[in-house]
Write an enzyme that holds these catalytic residues in place. Structure first.
Site, PDB file in Angstrom:
ATOM      1  N   ARG A 101       0.681  -1.068   0.057  1.00 15.58           N
ATOM      2  CA  ARG A 101       0.045   0.029   0.013  1.00 15.58           C
ATOM      3  C   ARG A 101       0.968   1.264   0.011  1.00 15.58           C
ATOM      4  O   ARG A 101       1.691   1.457   0.959  1.00 15.58           O
ATOM      5  CB  ARG A 101      -0.995  -0.073   1.263  1.00 15.58           C
ATOM      6  CG  ARG A 101      -1.629   1.327   1.466  1.00 15.58           C
ATOM      7  CD  ARG A 101      -2.833   1.328   2.480  1.00 15.58           C
ATOM      8  NE  ARG A 101      -3.814   0.556   2.096  1.00 15.58           N
ATOM      9  CZ  ARG A 101      -5.062   0.491   2.439  1.00 15.58           C
ATOM     10  NH1 ARG A 101      -5.252   1.062   3.716  1.00 15.58           N
ATOM     11  NH2 ARG A 101      -5.890  -0.335   1.951  1.00 15.58           N
ATOM     12  N   HIS A 128      -7.814   0.508  -6.092  1.00 20.22           N
ATOM     13  CA  HIS A 128      -7.888  -0.367  -4.745  1.00 20.22           C
ATOM     14  C   HIS A 128      -8.478  -1.599  -5.393  1.00 20.22           C
ATOM     15  O   HIS A 128      -9.554  -2.229  -5.056  1.00 20.22           O
ATOM     16  CB  HIS A 128      -8.654   0.309  -4.096  1.00 20.22           C
ATOM     17  CG  HIS A 128      -8.626  -0.137  -2.624  1.00 20.22           C
ATOM     18  ND1 HIS A 128      -7.706  -1.109  -2.311  1.00 20.22           N
ATOM     19  CD2 HIS A 128      -9.278  -0.015  -1.477  1.00 20.22           C
ATOM     20  CE1 HIS A 128      -7.774  -1.529  -0.998  1.00 20.22           C
ATOM     21  NE2 HIS A 128      -8.781  -0.771  -0.246  1.00 20.22           N
ATOM     22  N   GLN A 131     -10.021  -4.364  -3.082  1.00 14.33           N
ATOM     23  CA  GLN A 131     -11.125  -4.126  -2.382  1.00 14.33           C
ATOM     24  C   GLN A 131     -12.084  -4.602  -3.539  1.00 14.33           C
ATOM     25  O   GLN A 131     -13.331  -4.979  -3.270  1.00 14.33           O
ATOM     26  CB  GLN A 131     -11.244  -2.667  -2.131  1.00 14.33           C
ATOM     27  CG  GLN A 131     -12.464  -2.099  -1.805  1.00 14.33           C
ATOM     28  CD  GLN A 131     -12.852  -2.755  -0.429  1.00 14.33           C
ATOM     29  OE1 GLN A 131     -11.995  -2.474   0.695  1.00 14.33           O
ATOM     30  NE2 GLN A 131     -13.964  -3.288  -0.001  1.00 14.33           N
ATOM     31  N   ASP A 224     -17.749   6.060  -0.787  1.00 17.84           N
ATOM     32  CA  ASP A 224     -16.418   6.007   0.033  1.00 17.84           C
ATOM     33  C   ASP A 224     -16.285   7.440   0.645  1.00 17.84           C
ATOM     34  O   ASP A 224     -17.068   8.223   0.144  1.00 17.84           O
ATOM     35  CB  ASP A 224     -15.430   5.596  -1.257  1.00 17.84           C
ATOM     36  CG  ASP A 224     -14.134   5.393  -0.554  1.00 17.84           C
ATOM     37  OD1 ASP A 224     -13.979   5.318   0.619  1.00 17.84           O
ATOM     38  OD2 ASP A 224     -13.068   5.412  -1.316  1.00 17.84           O
ATOM     39  N   CYS A 264     -16.214   0.569   1.395  1.00 16.07           N
ATOM     40  CA  CYS A 264     -14.966   0.037   1.643  1.00 16.07           C
ATOM     41  C   CYS A 264     -14.583   0.127   2.968  1.00 16.07           C
ATOM     42  O   CYS A 264     -13.629  -0.489   3.695  1.00 16.07           O
ATOM     43  CB  CYS A 264     -14.076   0.261   0.768  1.00 16.07           C
ATOM     44  SG  CYS A 264     -13.263   2.129   0.483  1.00 16.07           S
ATOM     45  N   ARG A 292     -12.726  -9.239   1.999  1.00 19.43           N
ATOM     46  CA  ARG A 292     -11.301  -9.063   1.748  1.00 19.43           C
ATOM     47  C   ARG A 292     -10.490 -10.224   1.831  1.00 19.43           C
ATOM     48  O   ARG A 292      -9.726 -10.717   1.170  1.00 19.43           O
ATOM     49  CB  ARG A 292     -11.056  -7.764   2.506  1.00 19.43           C
ATOM     50  CG  ARG A 292     -11.615  -6.689   2.435  1.00 19.43           C
ATOM     51  CD  ARG A 292     -11.495  -5.828   1.197  1.00 19.43           C
ATOM     52  NE  ARG A 292      -9.846  -5.615   0.985  1.00 19.43           N
ATOM     53  CZ  ARG A 292      -9.204  -4.638   1.362  1.00 19.43           C
ATOM     54  NH1 ARG A 292      -9.762  -3.750   2.255  1.00 19.43           N
ATOM     55  NH2 ARG A 292      -7.873  -4.362   1.152  1.00 19.43           N
TER      56      ARG A 292
HETATM   57  N1  NVA Z   1     -10.569   6.169  -1.213  1.00 17.74           N
HETATM   58  C1  NVA Z   1     -10.176   5.552   0.317  1.00 17.74           C
HETATM   59  C2  NVA Z   1      -9.985   4.145   0.322  1.00 17.74           C
HETATM   60  C3  NVA Z   1      -9.855   3.875   1.770  1.00 17.74           C
HETATM   61  C4  NVA Z   1      -9.693   2.276   1.872  1.00 17.74           C
HETATM   62  C5  NVA Z   1      -8.709   6.159   0.573  1.00 17.74           C
HETATM   63  O1  NVA Z   1      -7.872   6.113  -0.664  1.00 17.74           O
HETATM   64  O2  NVA Z   1      -8.428   6.797   1.285  1.00 17.74           O
END
Ligand code: NVA
Length: 308
Positions: A101, A128, A131, A224, A264, A292
């Protein structure tokens, strides 16, 4: 050839279904698949906050018979202490796969070019994909199919989740509408790629600035956070444009009567999703969080198999 999962379209539509079928099999029999017996190690590198991703990968790798090795991205200080190319070659000598990440998609690409083992994107600013595997598994569980299902993503369509929903939804043959303010639509290159993929699967991708239009008739309503990681300085401006896109009971009433609601997480109640909606009967967010683990076990197993 080493296979990687850096963005949703790294899996073809047919491969996506193979991985989702494997995810269902793994969910039905969590301890029945042991591709990491040894145990083989999988490196989990986090440069950004995490809860679901870390715990679902760690638990899943243990279920696969492997050893999850968490690497603190802050201590590794990639990019300042040493370059991604060097870290990739070091990790690739210790681990059977690397889960990372970080902020920039270009960095996970560099990692994949040098690691010599499968690399999985555990979230970048752009995508992502892990997810989305869990999300599609969840949709299929609740709707019985993916092809032809209508999904509305409302909120910040320009974030990783907006891009990934377009690519993965199109690959699954879904009809995906992003309802987002002007300037917050998915990346134009992603839109073009998703349109191309949708032509082959019978799906579609559409954009609108009208949240009601986006949600009308939807089988799945997705949202989100309005302030993704790395965008914290824009929070004030974003709070002014996004409120009409909040998933309230009123907005949800425009969706199909049996629509499911997805997020998510982490969720900001009273902002992108109302308390009554996330806690309501249409919310499947906890299934999504559980999936997940199953979905990531499946894609990791699949990548290792294809790369061997
Ligand atoms: N769009 C959000 C997803 C978090 C899992 C972020 O990037 O913070």
């Amino acid at each position: 050839m080493t296979r990687h999962f850096l963005r949703d379209d790294d899996l073809s539509p047919a491969e996506l279904l193979e991985v989702l079928d494997l995810a269902d099999a793994m969910k039905a029999d969590p301890f029945g698949h042991k591709p990491l017996t040894g145990p083989h190690t999988v490196a989990l590198v986090f440069d950004r906050p995490t809860l679901r991703t870390q715990v679902s990968f760690a638990a899943g790798i243990a279920e696969l018979g492997g050893n999850p090795m968490t690497v603190d991205g802050g201590l590794a200080a990639m990019g300042s202490r040493e370059g991604v190319e060097d870290v990739a070659r070091v990790l690739g000598r210790q681990a059977a796969a690397i889960v990372w990440r970080t902020a920039h998609q270009s960095d996970v690409v560099t990692m994949a070019e040098h690691a010599g083992v499968p690399v999985l994107n555990a979230l970048t600013d752009e995508f992502h994909p892990c997810q989305l595997l869990a999300d599609l598994q969840t949709v299929r569980e609740h709707k019985g199919r993916l092809a032809g299902v209508r999904a509305a993503f409302v909120g910040d369509g320009a974030c990783n989740m907006g891009n990934s929903w377009f690519l993965a939804g199109a690959a699954a043959g879904m009809h995906v509408v992003v309802g987002a303010p002007e300037g917050f639509h998915p990346d134009p290159d992603v839109v073009a790629k998703a349109r191309e993929v949708a032509q082959g699967t019978g799906g579609s991708v559409e954009l609108t600035t009208d949240p009601v239009e986006a949600v009308t008739g939807a089988d799945v309503v997705v949202t989100d956070s309005w302030v993704s990681m790395g965008r914290e300085e824009e929070a004030g401006d974003r709070m002014r444009v996004f409120p009409p896109y909040g998933v309230t009971e009123e907005l949800l009433a425009h969706a199909a009567a049996d629509a499911i609601v997805m997020h998510c997480l982490p969720a900001y109640r009273g902002k992108e999703i109302a308390e009554a909606v996330i806690e309501g009967p249409q919310s499947v967010v906890w299934d999504e969080a559980e999936n997940r683990r199953h979905a990531q076990k499946a894609v990791l197993t699949w990548l290792l198999e294809k790369s061997s």
